[in-house]
Scaffold this active site. Sequence first.
Site, PDB file in Angstrom:
ATOM      1  N   ASP A 103       0.811  -1.210   0.000  1.00  0.00           N
ATOM      2  CA  ASP A 103       0.000   0.000   0.000  1.00  0.00           C
ATOM      3  C   ASP A 103       0.852   1.272   0.000  1.00  0.00           C
ATOM      4  O   ASP A 103       0.661   2.142   0.833  1.00  0.00           O
ATOM      5  CB  ASP A 103      -0.901  -0.061   1.253  1.00  0.00           C
ATOM      6  CG  ASP A 103      -1.904   1.082   1.310  1.00  0.00           C
ATOM      7  OD1 ASP A 103      -2.399   1.506   0.255  1.00  0.00           O
ATOM      8  OD2 ASP A 103      -2.181   1.555   2.439  1.00  0.00           O
ATOM      9  N   ASN A 123       6.736  -7.576   7.084  1.00  0.00           N
ATOM     10  CA  ASN A 123       5.491  -6.886   7.392  1.00  0.00           C
ATOM     11  C   ASN A 123       4.338  -7.691   6.820  1.00  0.00           C
ATOM     12  O   ASN A 123       4.211  -7.831   5.589  1.00  0.00           O
ATOM     13  CB  ASN A 123       5.463  -5.480   6.799  1.00  0.00           C
ATOM     14  CG  ASN A 123       4.170  -4.756   7.183  1.00  0.00           C
ATOM     15  OD1 ASN A 123       3.993  -4.363   8.332  1.00  0.00           O
ATOM     16  ND2 ASN A 123       3.249  -4.639   6.249  1.00  0.00           N
ATOM     17  N   GLU A 124       3.518  -8.225   7.691  1.00  0.00           N
ATOM     18  CA  GLU A 124       2.245  -8.851   7.349  1.00  0.00           C
ATOM     19  C   GLU A 124       2.276  -9.916   6.273  1.00  0.00           C
ATOM     20  O   GLU A 124       1.496  -9.875   5.325  1.00  0.00           O
ATOM     21  CB  GLU A 124       1.259  -7.768   6.935  1.00  0.00           C
ATOM     22  CG  GLU A 124       1.037  -6.776   8.036  1.00  0.00           C
ATOM     23  CD  GLU A 124      -0.047  -5.774   7.701  1.00  0.00           C
ATOM     24  OE1 GLU A 124      -0.267  -5.528   6.511  1.00  0.00           O
ATOM     25  OE2 GLU A 124      -0.668  -5.287   8.636  1.00  0.00           O
ATOM     26  N   ASN A 166      -0.238  -5.326  13.804  1.00  0.00           N
ATOM     27  CA  ASN A 166      -0.930  -4.325  12.983  1.00  0.00           C
ATOM     28  C   ASN A 166      -2.420  -4.664  13.067  1.00  0.00           C
ATOM     29  O   ASN A 166      -2.847  -5.710  12.580  1.00  0.00           O
ATOM     30  CB  ASN A 166      -0.484  -4.423  11.516  1.00  0.00           C
ATOM     31  CG  ASN A 166       0.988  -4.079  11.319  1.00  0.00           C
ATOM     32  OD1 ASN A 166       1.663  -3.690  12.263  1.00  0.00           O
ATOM     33  ND2 ASN A 166       1.460  -4.205  10.098  1.00  0.00           N
ATOM     34  N   TYR A 199      -6.594  -3.137  12.965  1.00  0.00           N
ATOM     35  CA  TYR A 199      -7.480  -2.031  12.563  1.00  0.00           C
ATOM     36  C   TYR A 199      -8.903  -2.246  13.066  1.00  0.00           C
ATOM     37  O   TYR A 199      -9.851  -2.164  12.303  1.00  0.00           O
ATOM     38  CB  TYR A 199      -7.424  -1.878  11.038  1.00  0.00           C
ATOM     39  CG  TYR A 199      -6.092  -1.313  10.585  1.00  0.00           C
ATOM     40  CD1 TYR A 199      -5.913   0.061  10.462  1.00  0.00           C
ATOM     41  CD2 TYR A 199      -5.004  -2.143  10.338  1.00  0.00           C
ATOM     42  CE1 TYR A 199      -4.690   0.599  10.079  1.00  0.00           C
ATOM     43  CE2 TYR A 199      -3.776  -1.615   9.956  1.00  0.00           C
ATOM     44  CZ  TYR A 199      -3.619  -0.247   9.827  1.00  0.00           C
ATOM     45  OH  TYR A 199      -2.415   0.284   9.458  1.00  0.00           O
ATOM     46  N   TYR A 253     -10.864  -1.346   9.322  1.00  0.00           N
ATOM     47  CA  TYR A 253     -11.176  -2.458   8.407  1.00  0.00           C
ATOM     48  C   TYR A 253     -12.119  -3.460   9.068  1.00  0.00           C
ATOM     49  O   TYR A 253     -12.868  -4.154   8.403  1.00  0.00           O
ATOM     50  CB  TYR A 253      -9.889  -3.168   7.953  1.00  0.00           C
ATOM     51  CG  TYR A 253      -8.989  -2.286   7.118  1.00  0.00           C
ATOM     52  CD1 TYR A 253      -9.437  -1.751   5.918  1.00  0.00           C
ATOM     53  CD2 TYR A 253      -7.700  -1.971   7.537  1.00  0.00           C
ATOM     54  CE1 TYR A 253      -8.620  -0.927   5.149  1.00  0.00           C
ATOM     55  CE2 TYR A 253      -6.875  -1.159   6.778  1.00  0.00           C
ATOM     56  CZ  TYR A 253      -7.344  -0.635   5.583  1.00  0.00           C
ATOM     57  OH  TYR A 253      -6.533   0.182   4.830  1.00  0.00           O
ATOM     58  N   GLU A 312       0.858  -0.895  13.988  1.00  0.00           N
ATOM     59  CA  GLU A 312      -0.056  -0.157  13.111  1.00  0.00           C
ATOM     60  C   GLU A 312      -1.437  -0.177  13.720  1.00  0.00           C
ATOM     61  O   GLU A 312      -1.920  -1.234  14.148  1.00  0.00           O
ATOM     62  CB  GLU A 312      -0.165  -0.808  11.717  1.00  0.00           C
ATOM     63  CG  GLU A 312       1.002  -0.572  10.804  1.00  0.00           C
ATOM     64  CD  GLU A 312       0.756  -1.087   9.378  1.00  0.00           C
ATOM     65  OE1 GLU A 312      -0.418  -1.187   8.958  1.00  0.00           O
ATOM     66  OE2 GLU A 312       1.743  -1.397   8.712  1.00  0.00           O
ATOM     67  N   TRP A 358      -0.479   4.408  12.829  1.00  0.00           N
ATOM     68  CA  TRP A 358      -0.375   4.389  11.368  1.00  0.00           C
ATOM     69  C   TRP A 358      -1.160   5.542  10.794  1.00  0.00           C
ATOM     70  O   TRP A 358      -2.351   5.570  10.956  1.00  0.00           O
ATOM     71  CB  TRP A 358      -0.904   3.054  10.808  1.00  0.00           C
ATOM     72  CG  TRP A 358      -0.563   2.906   9.353  1.00  0.00           C
ATOM     73  CD1 TRP A 358      -1.405   3.030   8.291  1.00  0.00           C
ATOM     74  CD2 TRP A 358       0.729   2.588   8.807  1.00  0.00           C
ATOM     75  NE1 TRP A 358      -0.730   2.833   7.125  1.00  0.00           N
ATOM     76  CE2 TRP A 358       0.582   2.565   7.416  1.00  0.00           C
ATOM     77  CE3 TRP A 358       1.998   2.349   9.372  1.00  0.00           C
ATOM     78  CZ2 TRP A 358       1.649   2.300   6.553  1.00  0.00           C
ATOM     79  CZ3 TRP A 358       3.051   2.081   8.516  1.00  0.00           C
ATOM     80  CH2 TRP A 358       2.866   2.057   7.127  1.00  0.00           C
ATOM     81  N   LYS A 376      -4.287   8.002   6.423  1.00  0.00           N
ATOM     82  CA  LYS A 376      -4.241   7.696   7.853  1.00  0.00           C
ATOM     83  C   LYS A 376      -3.235   8.556   8.607  1.00  0.00           C
ATOM     84  O   LYS A 376      -2.972   8.320   9.781  1.00  0.00           O
ATOM     85  CB  LYS A 376      -3.947   6.213   8.065  1.00  0.00           C
ATOM     86  CG  LYS A 376      -5.073   5.318   7.542  1.00  0.00           C
ATOM     87  CD  LYS A 376      -5.012   3.907   8.039  1.00  0.00           C
ATOM     88  CE  LYS A 376      -6.040   3.044   7.350  1.00  0.00           C
ATOM     89  NZ  LYS A 376      -5.798   2.858   5.902  1.00  0.00           N
TER      90      LYS A 376
END
Length: 608
Positions: free
Chosen positions: A164, A427-428, A482, A484, A488, A521, A566, A585
């Site tokens: 992203d 990362n993820e 991370n 949300y 999300y 995040e 984030w 964000k």
Amino acid sequence: MIGSLLYPRMTSTRMKFSLDGMWKFTFDRDKTGYDKGFEKGLSEYEMMPVPGSFADMYSDPEKKNYCGDFWYETDFVIPDHDDKKVILRFGSVTHRAVVYINGQNIGEHEGGFLPFALDITDKADIGINKLVVKVNNELNEETLPCGIVKKCKDGKLIAKPYFDFFNYSGIQRSVNLLILPKQSIEDYSVSYELEDNKAIVNCDVTASKSESNLNLTARVRLVDENGNLAADEELDLTSEGTYNKKFTVLNPILWNVLDAHLYTITISLTDSDGNLVDEYSEKIGIRTVKVSGTQILINDKPVYLKGYGKHEDFSVLGRSFNYSVAKRDYECMKWNGANSFRTSHYPYAEEWYQLADEEGFLIIDEVPAVGMMRSTHNFVDAGTGKYTYFFETPTVGTLQKNHLMQVEEMITRDKNHPSVIAFSLFNEPETTSDQSYEYFSKIFEAARAIDPQKRPLTGALEKNSSPEKCKCHKLLDFISLNRYYGWYISGGELDEAQEKFRDELDRWKALDTGKPFIMTEFGTDTMPGNHSLTGTMWSEEYQKNYYEMNFSVIDDYDFMQGEQVWNFADFQTSEGIFRVGGNRKGIFTRDREPKSVAFLLKKRWENK
Ligand code: CKU
């Protein structure tokens, strides 16, 4: 084997010339550059800044979004240099480079966020030389970061990142010409142990070999910030070209969180007659980093991380480094009481770390291992349970080789910065398969072996990496989440989001990992100036309500040892229905003005 990644510096034995400026530049849409002899010089071109990200120079979307091969060219001069060696050093070329001097291939480099240095002593002439760099910015599942390239009917390539952030590319960091002694200092490392009123410093030095193979003596000198000599030691030769010494610094002035104290380290090589052969000098800081139980310790004292996930991103500059932007960013971060950031999702320009060393900022240094889930919208897909069998693919071995190489380059480049307190190795990614565990155990094992300071290692886990399903959290020294909840997941429903967040943290608690956790995040897209008394999503009020809710949860769990929101600022991404002029964000806008939530963070962080 990687060459010397030492930051380019002038010393009494070393010369450095910047090649930054306007270079010739051309796209190579049909990949006919070699047919046209571009490696010998560009017959068609425009001028382009180096360093720079070409995308943001243009008004034509075809050029902005260009994907494929492109070429740079400049002339440069090598001065008369006796018997010295000549090195060409690129801060980074995104994502890969093939370098030509006077038409001859002199080296290649894969990976867009780390430096490389090429010895051109016998490949270039005293006087004017032509330097040509063929660059490529395509992504695939064997490169870091990951993505794919879509080929349109007319042959045009479009980058489809599995991440992203905008696929900024080009020669985005400085290029330097170095004139160094034939036998030179290639690398050094320092690590520390603290005892009552003293620091034990373990110093390793590697010298390059040369035909003359002189018998050299290596020395290390430390001078504190007040100009006092703190150590002056001869190192022991441990094998050809490698030296080591453990020595004591009495009453060390420790480098600390937001309280930086630096020493100047000078490494020197002398010949048997006592003549200086090479000298390298920079600033270091004496401090230790440890994980103990659920705490992260700097100099044996617990620290709570407050700060940001960032990007190298600014209008017009794209991803290229600029001192003024970096200074402004540190001022913004200090203003609201932050003490740390993660270099999401790639190693940043070296100057970021030097500034952090000076400011006492803590950095989680991340390798560009992002997009290890087959999706161009993984920020949305991650929460849904979608699974793409990423590590079950046969080509994953090539990716792993690249990953290992970039971990080695990152740690080699950044190991001596006191600001770097941890390395983030992913990362993820999808972490729920045995294959992912196998893949990452090798990466973590390698990193542990390379880092002389044995800093904590981590990786940022997304929502599917749940306490029950994640196979990789056991590899981490502290666990980075991370999450949300309220964006999300359960967006607009902060009560439900809170329940779900608490439920997950309860399940981590029940797992009793015995490790510290940090939030790497969490955040909401927020349009600056969009206000709503009812706090609807995308408003500045929603961003505040979201963070207040998240903080109330985080504060209830003792193992939570940090929060990095984030993102520091709005940043550019690929276009799409989920992004309004990029990712919104930011706590700050893209031009570094605060959204309302910045004041909330200030209040919290100044008191935490
Ligand atoms: C961020 C699954 C969440 C991924 N995370 C990665 C980061 O790069 C994105 O920008 C989410 C977001 O804002 O969606």
